[in-house]
Design a protein around this motif. Sequence first.
Motif: not given
Length: 124
Positions: A27-33, A47-55, A57-60, A100-108
């Motif tokens: 239910r706290t989905f919004s707290s996950y990157t 790594f393909v893509a990520a979107r931070t918990r704030s929604g 920032t995106t990374y590709y 649960r990180g604030f930024t997106a990692a690019m490693s598994p």
Amino acid sequence: QVQLVESGGGLVQAGGSLRLSCAASERTFSSYTMGWFRQAPGKEREFVAARTRSGITTYYADSVKGRFTISRDNAKNTVYLQMNSLKPEDTAVYYCVASRGFTAAMSPGGYGYWGQGTQVTVSS
């Protein structure tokens, strides 16, 4: 502990599109990157893509920039991966990941939660 379930994979011709979905149990989905990785036969997970918990920032990965788009709907606890202009080299099992990180990692190793994966096959 969040559980992730992917859907939307399948067989598509080169140049086609697919949209992957990942539904999260938390239910706290919004707290996950949230992000996506993929693994082709005989290759390491990448790594393909990520979107931070704030929604915000995106990374590709360079290989998918301009073709793939990651988005999230916090009201539905779902993250999406829109894949356009698909190529045979995009063929892989695609995994949804969460951190649960604030930024997106690019490693598994940067993600503690993984879905079971969904197969995407692009024919030439």
